[in-house]
Enzyme design. Structure first.
Site, mmCIF file in Angstrom:
data_model
loop_
_atom_site.group_PDB
_atom_site.id
_atom_site.type_symbol
_atom_site.label_atom_id
_atom_site.label_comp_id
_atom_site.label_asym_id
_atom_site.label_seq_id
_atom_site.Cartn_x
_atom_site.Cartn_y
_atom_site.Cartn_z
ATOM 1 N N SER A 264 6.571 -0.354 10.142
ATOM 2 C CA SER A 264 5.182 -0.295 9.682
ATOM 3 C C SER A 264 4.963 1.102 9.109
ATOM 4 O O SER A 264 5.521 2.087 9.625
ATOM 5 C CB SER A 264 4.228 -0.505 10.867
ATOM 6 O OG SER A 264 2.935 -0.033 10.545
ATOM 7 N N SER A 265 4.162 1.172 8.063
ATOM 8 C CA SER A 265 3.868 2.498 7.489
ATOM 9 C C SER A 265 3.175 3.372 8.529
ATOM 10 O O SER A 265 3.231 4.594 8.458
ATOM 11 C CB SER A 265 2.985 2.355 6.252
ATOM 12 O OG SER A 265 3.620 1.483 5.343
ATOM 13 N N VAL B 69 10.788 -7.243 9.858
ATOM 14 C CA VAL B 69 11.996 -6.399 9.910
ATOM 15 C C VAL B 69 11.762 -5.357 10.994
ATOM 16 O O VAL B 69 10.685 -4.740 11.044
ATOM 17 C CB VAL B 69 12.271 -5.727 8.542
ATOM 18 C CG1 VAL B 69 13.538 -4.885 8.603
ATOM 19 C CG2 VAL B 69 12.388 -6.788 7.453
ATOM 20 N N MET C 203 0.850 -1.191 0.000
ATOM 21 C CA MET C 203 0.000 0.000 0.000
ATOM 22 C C MET C 203 0.888 1.243 0.000
ATOM 23 O O MET C 203 0.450 2.337 0.365
ATOM 24 C CB MET C 203 -0.934 -0.003 1.208
ATOM 25 C CG MET C 203 -1.887 -1.203 1.183
ATOM 26 S SD MET C 203 -3.439 -0.930 2.046
ATOM 27 C CE MET C 203 -2.877 -0.612 3.685
ATOM 28 N N GLY C 204 2.153 1.075 -0.392
ATOM 29 C CA GLY C 204 3.060 2.222 -0.466
ATOM 30 C C GLY C 204 3.583 2.641 0.888
ATOM 31 O O GLY C 204 3.556 1.856 1.844
ATOM 32 N N GLN D 247 -2.696 -12.139 8.097
ATOM 33 C CA GLN D 247 -2.903 -11.884 6.670
ATOM 34 C C GLN D 247 -2.213 -12.976 5.829
ATOM 35 O O GLN D 247 -2.783 -13.487 4.867
ATOM 36 C CB GLN D 247 -2.351 -10.499 6.327
ATOM 37 C CG GLN D 247 -2.227 -10.225 4.847
ATOM 38 C CD GLN D 247 -1.834 -8.782 4.555
ATOM 39 O OE1 GLN D 247 -2.667 -7.897 4.667
ATOM 40 N NE2 GLN D 247 -0.599 -8.544 4.181
ATOM 41 N N GLY E 104 10.858 -2.951 5.697
ATOM 42 C CA GLY E 104 10.153 -4.232 5.586
ATOM 43 C C GLY E 104 9.801 -4.531 4.127
ATOM 44 O O GLY E 104 10.050 -5.624 3.611
ATOM 45 N N HIS E 105 9.245 -3.530 3.445
ATOM 46 C CA HIS E 105 8.909 -3.716 2.027
ATOM 47 C C HIS E 105 10.171 -3.989 1.205
ATOM 48 O O HIS E 105 10.167 -4.830 0.303
ATOM 49 C CB HIS E 105 8.250 -2.447 1.456
ATOM 50 C CG HIS E 105 6.940 -2.099 2.073
ATOM 51 N ND1 HIS E 105 6.751 -0.947 2.799
ATOM 52 C CD2 HIS E 105 5.746 -2.740 2.067
ATOM 53 C CE1 HIS E 105 5.496 -0.886 3.207
ATOM 54 N NE2 HIS E 105 4.862 -1.964 2.785
HETATM 55 O O1 PAF Z 1 -0.021 -5.801 3.660
HETATM 56 C C1 PAF Z 1 -0.453 -4.865 2.951
HETATM 57 O O2 PAF Z 1 0.202 -3.853 2.735
HETATM 58 C C2 PAF Z 1 -1.836 -4.971 2.341
HETATM 59 O O3 PAF Z 1 -2.725 -5.584 3.201
HETATM 60 C C3 PAF Z 1 -1.834 -5.673 0.969
HETATM 61 C C4 PAF Z 1 -1.388 -7.117 1.073
HETATM 62 C C5 PAF Z 1 -0.906 -4.930 0.020
HETATM 63 C C6 PAF Z 1 -3.242 -5.651 0.379
HETATM 64 O O4 PAF Z 1 -3.713 -4.367 0.214
#
Ligand code: PAF
Length: 281
Positions: free
Chosen positions: A185-186, A176, A30-31, A153, A36-37
């Site tokens: 976390s964002s 991370v 979600m940007g 999730q 972590g990303h």
């Molecule tokens: O983990 C996230 O950032 C969101 O839940 C995802 C998996 C991109 C779905 O919108």
């Protein structure tokens, strides 16, 4: 890096690559990208020929009183980061491309979606599985990468992929953490200084729980009590849940056995954070 906004166009390009037996990885986000990303993107880059990243703040996974409007949006920085990580395709659709007027179809993994975060965020996982299913159809990936911070999730998406026969390997990478242990976390950027300091208790409490388990404690109730006590000692903290569940079924356990997930969600001021620890007993 090629940037696409149109799902149909991206699908045409990726499907053509797939016909040429290219191996495609998807990193859905979600940007507001953070370390972590980046760990997901780097692992995907290392292991696959083609890496696609999606950035979409998905309205269907936010409740009416949640932070959809104020969710951090840092698109220019995110684009620069994706370029630097040598991402091949960046997908940044508009809400109306994903959910055009008249949109009616949702994907729900029953049971698992109602546990843990599902209790305080009704409909959240229905939104997540719907968007992830759509992203799988659009980007035809061989593998998709998710962060271990969102443990529930990950379990739900694995279940969905299996139940709906998506030919996608679900890769879940470790949490991370910042120095001090706070999981990236964002939403960390919402925290005030005192809340950020208090939030370190999450990792500390999980580590203390791991210590108890190493010393032979097996009663889930006792371990949860210790975790709650540590968290409650922090002024800005309000516990949503602290729960020890079986790793796959997400059902609460009384005595730890096999793979267990210690999962928690806590508000610091207005910011709700989650964290977890997987334990194999
Ligand atoms: O983990 C996230 O950032 C969101 O839940 C995802 C998996 C991109 C779905 O919108």
């Amino acid at each position: 890096m090629r940037i696409f906004k149109d799902p149909g166009r991206l699908n045409a390009v990726l499907s053509a690559l797939k016909k040429r037996h290219k191996d495609i990885a998807l990193v859905p986000t979600m940007g507001a990208l953070h370390a972590g990303h980046l760990s997901l993107i780097r692992r995907a880059r290392h292991a696959h020929q083609i890496v696609a990243v999606s950035i979409f703040v998905n309205p269907s996974q936010f409740g009416p009183r949640e932070d959809f409007r104020r969710y951090p949006r840092t698109l220019q920085e995110d684009i620069a980061l994706c370029r630097a990580e040598k991402v091949d395709f960046l997908f940044i659709p508009a809400v109306k491309e994903v959910y055009p007027p008249g949109y009616r179809t949702f994907v729900e993994v029953e049971g698992l979606s109602k546990a843990l975060c599902g209790k305080s965020r009704p409909g959240h996982f229905r939104g997540v599985t719907t968007i992830v299913a759509k992203l799988f159809n659009i980007t035809v990936p061989d593998a998709a990468y998710f962060g271990g911070k969102d443990a529930q999730q990950a379990v739900i998406i694995e279940r969905m992929a299996r139940d709906l026969n998506f030919p996608v390997k679900i890769k879940v990478l470790p949490v991370v953490r910042e120095k001090g242990g706070l999981a990236f976390s964002s939403r960390n950027r919402y925290l005030k200084q005192n809340e950020r300091e208090d939030a370190l208790v999450l990792y500390q409490a999980l580590q203390q729980a791991a210590g108890l388990i190493n010393r032979g404690v097996r009663k889930a109730g006792l371990i949860e009590k210790h975790i709650r006590r540590s968290i409650k000692a922090k002024k800005s903290a309000r516990i949503d849940y602290v729960s020890i569940v079986a790793g796959r079924s997400l059902q609460p356990v009384k005595i730890l056995k096999g793979e267990c997930l210690i999962a928690l969600a806590v508000r610091f001021g207005n910011t709700r954070l989650i964290d977890n620890l997987t334990i194999k007993v």
